[in-house]
Design an enzyme around this catalytic site. Structure first.
Site, PDB file in Angstrom:
ATOM      1  N   ASP A 165      41.664  44.451  31.155  1.00  0.00           N
ATOM      2  CA  ASP A 165      40.564  45.072  30.412  1.00  0.00           C
ATOM      3  C   ASP A 165      40.845  46.557  30.157  1.00  0.00           C
ATOM      4  O   ASP A 165      40.185  47.189  29.340  1.00  0.00           O
ATOM      5  CB  ASP A 165      39.290  45.004  31.261  1.00  0.00           C
ATOM      6  CG  ASP A 165      38.210  44.145  30.641  1.00  0.00           C
ATOM      7  OD1 ASP A 165      38.261  43.918  29.428  1.00  0.00           O
ATOM      8  OD2 ASP A 165      37.319  43.718  31.394  1.00  0.00           O
TER       9      ASP A 165
ATOM     10  N   GLN B  99      33.365  40.685  34.116  1.00  0.00           N
ATOM     11  CA  GLN B  99      32.515  40.907  32.940  1.00  0.00           C
ATOM     12  C   GLN B  99      31.421  41.932  33.255  1.00  0.00           C
ATOM     13  O   GLN B  99      30.755  41.845  34.288  1.00  0.00           O
ATOM     14  CB  GLN B  99      31.899  39.574  32.483  1.00  0.00           C
ATOM     15  CG  GLN B  99      31.151  39.641  31.175  1.00  0.00           C
ATOM     16  CD  GLN B  99      32.028  39.934  29.962  1.00  0.00           C
ATOM     17  OE1 GLN B  99      33.211  39.630  29.940  1.00  0.00           O
ATOM     18  NE2 GLN B  99      31.452  40.542  28.952  1.00  0.00           N
TER      19      GLN B  99
ATOM     20  N   LYS C 210      36.212  33.908  25.637  1.00  0.00           N
ATOM     21  CA  LYS C 210      37.502  34.244  26.251  1.00  0.00           C
ATOM     22  C   LYS C 210      38.166  32.983  26.796  1.00  0.00           C
ATOM     23  O   LYS C 210      39.370  32.763  26.629  1.00  0.00           O
ATOM     24  CB  LYS C 210      37.293  35.279  27.370  1.00  0.00           C
ATOM     25  CG  LYS C 210      36.870  36.647  26.823  1.00  0.00           C
ATOM     26  CD  LYS C 210      36.345  37.611  27.881  1.00  0.00           C
ATOM     27  CE  LYS C 210      35.773  38.851  27.189  1.00  0.00           C
ATOM     28  NZ  LYS C 210      35.182  39.848  28.076  1.00  0.00           N
TER      29      LYS C 210
HETATM   30  N1  GUN Z   1      31.192  43.716  28.415  1.00  0.00           N
HETATM   31  C1  GUN Z   1      31.185  43.988  27.085  1.00  0.00           C
HETATM   32  N2  GUN Z   1      32.453  44.105  26.615  1.00  0.00           N
HETATM   33  C2  GUN Z   1      33.268  43.898  27.678  1.00  0.00           C
HETATM   34  C3  GUN Z   1      34.691  43.860  27.814  1.00  0.00           C
HETATM   35  O1  GUN Z   1      35.469  44.081  26.874  1.00  0.00           O
HETATM   36  N3  GUN Z   1      35.144  43.581  29.073  1.00  0.00           N
HETATM   37  C4  GUN Z   1      34.320  43.376  30.118  1.00  0.00           C
HETATM   38  N4  GUN Z   1      34.862  43.140  31.312  1.00  0.00           N
HETATM   39  N5  GUN Z   1      32.992  43.395  30.022  1.00  0.00           N
HETATM   40  C5  GUN Z   1      32.486  43.654  28.800  1.00  0.00           C
END
Ligand code: GUN
Length: 286
Positions: free
Chosen positions: A120, A97, A53
């Site tokens: 998200d 996350q 990211k």
């Molecule tokens: N863990 C696995 N996929 C994601 C996601 O798309 N966003 C977040 N915040 N955590 C994750």
């Protein structure tokens, strides 16, 4: 033999468009969108996702901040940090996350994020809006899947059967909702479903989001189906693979996404898109 749909190529074109928007802002001396990513602990998969990211933000010239806190961070400290970023008008998107360490209440943390910065799409308010078919921040992976379907001309699923394998909050449940909005007749299957292959073999659009290496064999798939593979797994030889037996299923499907270079890159592109959308809303509010 299916056409292989490389999400990586679609994502590259989306990122290129966003990069041009960032260049325009920079040239005009304007504030740039800012994404804050918070990672607690050192889960290797999470570490790799947040680095991806960060790299994508850097590539398009979007401001980003990675906050990496130790595993034993107190829930209260994280809540206080989120509140600081909620109030900071230079921050457009906040992402915590997942998964979080055991001692933290995921629901409480997601609820603390300003829904207007929830890039998200995990805040219950935004999930509620999505359920009602209203415009909102959509979770990035399901949003990326819908973008792939759009690019191959499958955005109106009237009269089509869509089958989702997996019922997670991040993929299975929200993608079922978005497919429904696109007029599909949707069935959600999961580990407790009986005779699962009888159901999946009816699907015009099959979404695999279970996390089991090559679980979906060609006899689970209808000839000519569109197969979207969300799984990211390691096989017995430690090779990256999806939930779908790609080599066999590609002989039967009409379109198929690979792993890697499929849905993964789309998830990141949609996160950037959501942050850009959040920025535009914030700028209008100033
Ligand atoms: N863990 C696995 N996929 C994601 C996601 O798309 N966003 C977040 N915040 N955590 C994750």
């Amino acid at each position: 033999m299916a056409e292989v749909v490389y999400g990586s190529e679609i994502a590259a074109s989306i990122k290129n468009d966003l990069k041009q928007q960032m260049d325009c802002l920079r040239n005009a001396g304007k504030r740039l969108p800012r994404l804050v990513v918070i990672l607690i602990g050192a889960n290797p998969a999470s570490l790799s996702y947040v680095r991806g990211k960060e790299k994508a933000c850097q590539m398009i010239g979007m401001e980003n901040e990675l906050i990496h806190l130790p595993e034993d961070t107190k829930e209260q400290e994280l809540l206080a940090l989120i509140e600081t970023y909620n109030k900071n008008t230079d921050v457009d998107g906040i992402l915590v996350q997942l998964p979080l360490p055991e001692h933290m209440d995921e629901h409480k943390i997601l609820l603390a994020i300003d829904p207007g910065k929830d890039v998200d799409g995990f805040h219950p308010y935004n999930i509620g809006r999505m359920m009602m078919g209203e415009a909102t921040f959509l979770p990035c992976t399901p949003m990326g899947i819908m973008e792939v379907l759009k690019r191959i001309g499958y955005d109106d699923l009237s009269g089509k059967q869509a089958v989702v394998i997996g019922r997670s909050n991040i993929v299975g449940k929200p993608i079922a909702q978005l497919l429904l909005k696109a007029n599909a007749t949707v069935t959600v299957t999961h580990s407790k479903t009986k005779d699962i292959e009888k159901i999946t073999s009816q699907a015009d659009v099959l979404i695999a989001a279970v996390g089991k290496p090559r679980l979906i064999r060609s006899d689970w798939v209808k000839a000519g189906a569109v197969v979207i593979d969300v799984g990211v797994n390691r096989d017995e030889n430690n090779h990256l693979c999806g939930d779908v037996d790609f080599e066999a299923v590609k002989e039967k499907a009409s379109f198929i996404t690979p792993v890697p270079k499929g849905i993964g890159p789309m998830t990141i592109a949609m996160l950037l898109q959501n942050t850009w959308n959040a920025y535009q809303i914030h700028e209008r509010e100033v």
